[in-house]
Design a protein around this motif. Structure first.
Motif, PDB file in Angstrom:
ATOM      1  N   UNK A   1     -32.462   6.631 -11.685  1.00  0.00           N
ATOM      2  CA  UNK A   1     -31.876   5.264 -11.064  1.00  0.00           C
ATOM      3  C   UNK A   1     -32.773   4.570 -10.309  1.00  0.00           C
ATOM      4  N   UNK A   2     -33.865   5.380  -9.588  1.00  0.00           N
ATOM      5  CA  UNK A   2     -34.925   4.408  -8.608  1.00  0.00           C
ATOM      6  C   UNK A   2     -35.478   3.564  -9.736  1.00  0.00           C
ATOM      7  N   UNK A   3     -36.014   4.001 -11.005  1.00  0.00           N
ATOM      8  CA  UNK A   3     -36.691   3.365 -11.845  1.00  0.00           C
ATOM      9  C   UNK A   3     -35.770   2.139 -12.335  1.00  0.00           C
TER      10      UNK A   3
ATOM     11  N   UNK B   1     -24.079   3.782  -5.558  1.00  0.00           N
ATOM     12  CA  UNK B   1     -24.819   4.533  -6.576  1.00  0.00           C
ATOM     13  C   UNK B   1     -26.269   4.895  -6.149  1.00  0.00           C
ATOM     14  N   UNK B   2     -27.138   4.177  -5.233  1.00  0.00           N
ATOM     15  CA  UNK B   2     -28.286   4.379  -4.628  1.00  0.00           C
ATOM     16  C   UNK B   2     -28.192   5.667  -3.688  1.00  0.00           C
TER      17      UNK B   2
ATOM     18  N   UNK C   1     -24.882   0.898 -12.164  1.00  0.00           N
ATOM     19  CA  UNK C   1     -23.838   1.491 -11.540  1.00  0.00           C
ATOM     20  C   UNK C   1     -23.305   2.574 -12.755  1.00  0.00           C
ATOM     21  N   UNK C   2     -23.277   2.174 -13.938  1.00  0.00           N
ATOM     22  CA  UNK C   2     -22.816   3.385 -14.988  1.00  0.00           C
ATOM     23  C   UNK C   2     -23.729   4.533 -14.824  1.00  0.00           C
ATOM     24  N   UNK C   3     -24.790   4.305 -14.810  1.00  0.00           N
ATOM     25  CA  UNK C   3     -25.907   5.349 -14.674  1.00  0.00           C
ATOM     26  C   UNK C   3     -25.555   6.189 -13.723  1.00  0.00           C
ATOM     27  N   UNK C   4     -25.518   5.521 -12.310  1.00  0.00           N
ATOM     28  CA  UNK C   4     -25.187   6.598 -11.086  1.00  0.00           C
ATOM     29  C   UNK C   4     -24.051   7.098 -11.292  1.00  0.00           C
ATOM     30  N   UNK C   5     -23.067   6.686 -11.858  1.00  0.00           N
ATOM     31  CA  UNK C   5     -21.824   7.438 -12.140  1.00  0.00           C
ATOM     32  C   UNK C   5     -21.931   8.618 -13.115  1.00  0.00           C
TER      33      UNK C   5
ATOM     34  N   UNK D   1     -28.848  -0.895   0.997  1.00  0.00           N
ATOM     35  CA  UNK D   1     -29.261  -1.232  -0.362  1.00  0.00           C
ATOM     36  C   UNK D   1     -28.092  -2.058  -0.906  1.00  0.00           C
ATOM     37  N   UNK D   2     -26.863  -2.137  -0.483  1.00  0.00           N
ATOM     38  CA  UNK D   2     -25.824  -3.046  -0.755  1.00  0.00           C
ATOM     39  C   UNK D   2     -26.231  -4.392  -0.288  1.00  0.00           C
ATOM     40  N   UNK D   3     -26.958  -4.764   0.839  1.00  0.00           N
ATOM     41  CA  UNK D   3     -27.277  -5.975   1.394  1.00  0.00           C
ATOM     42  C   UNK D   3     -28.379  -6.454   0.502  1.00  0.00           C
ATOM     43  N   UNK D   4     -29.286  -5.506  -0.023  1.00  0.00           N
ATOM     44  CA  UNK D   4     -30.348  -6.038  -0.863  1.00  0.00           C
ATOM     45  C   UNK D   4     -29.903  -6.614  -2.139  1.00  0.00           C
TER      46      UNK D   4
END
Length: 158
Positions: free
Chosen positions: A29-31, A16-17, A105-109, A78-81
């Motif tokens: 999303x960044x917020x 998503x990021x 994730x929902x927001x990113x989609x 970002x996945x690792x973070x």
């Protein structure tokens, strides 16, 4: 160690990021990401916002031929973070973090006013060049396609 469901969740959050970086959805999303990591600590949120903006700079600096590799690298970072965040969380905090990651994730989609396609469709944003030559056919969605010479127009057709 995270179970498979949580591993899938951190993978989706990383995606998503990477997908939202540089799009209309990016600001929101960044917020959300900064709030998930910062958990109310304004200084920590600012650090995360800088990291997130660094991801955008990295993607925007990539040429067209390397953009996919850079996006994959950003996604993995970002996945690792997210993985470390969940793994390091106390049991009582993990459920709330999982809820926040699911929301992220929902927001990113969600479509951000860009392109979208229905089932079986193809949605692209940016420059698209679809070509067909030497008797071939090209389409985003293909139904009944006949390859051959078109009929010659009869009288009254131009």
């Amino acid at each position: 160690m995270l179970d498979q469901t949580l591993v899938a969740l951190v993978s989706a959050a990383g995606a998503a990021v990477a997908s939202a970086a540089g799009t209309d959805a990016w600001h929101g999303l960044r917020q959300r990401v900064a709030r998930v990591f910062g958990r109310g600590d304004g200084a920590e949120e600012r650090v995360l916002l800088e990291r997130l903006d660094g991801s955008v700079v990295e993607l925007e600096g990539a040429g067209p031929e390397e953009r996919q590799q850079v996006r994959a690298r950003v996604m993995a970072a970002w996945e690792a973070r997210f993985h470390d965040l969940l793994e390091d969380a106390a049991d009582e905090d993990r459920a709330e973090l999982v809820r926040h990651l699911n929301e992220l994730v929902r927001f990113g989609l969600q479509p951000s006013g860009g392109v979208s396609a229905g089932t079986g469709g193809l949605a692209l944003d940016g420059t698209v060049d679809i070509r067909a030559d030497r008797g071939s056919a090209a389409a985003g969605v293909m139904g009944d396609v006949t390859i051959g010479n078109p009929q010659r127009p009869g009288p009254g057709h131009s």
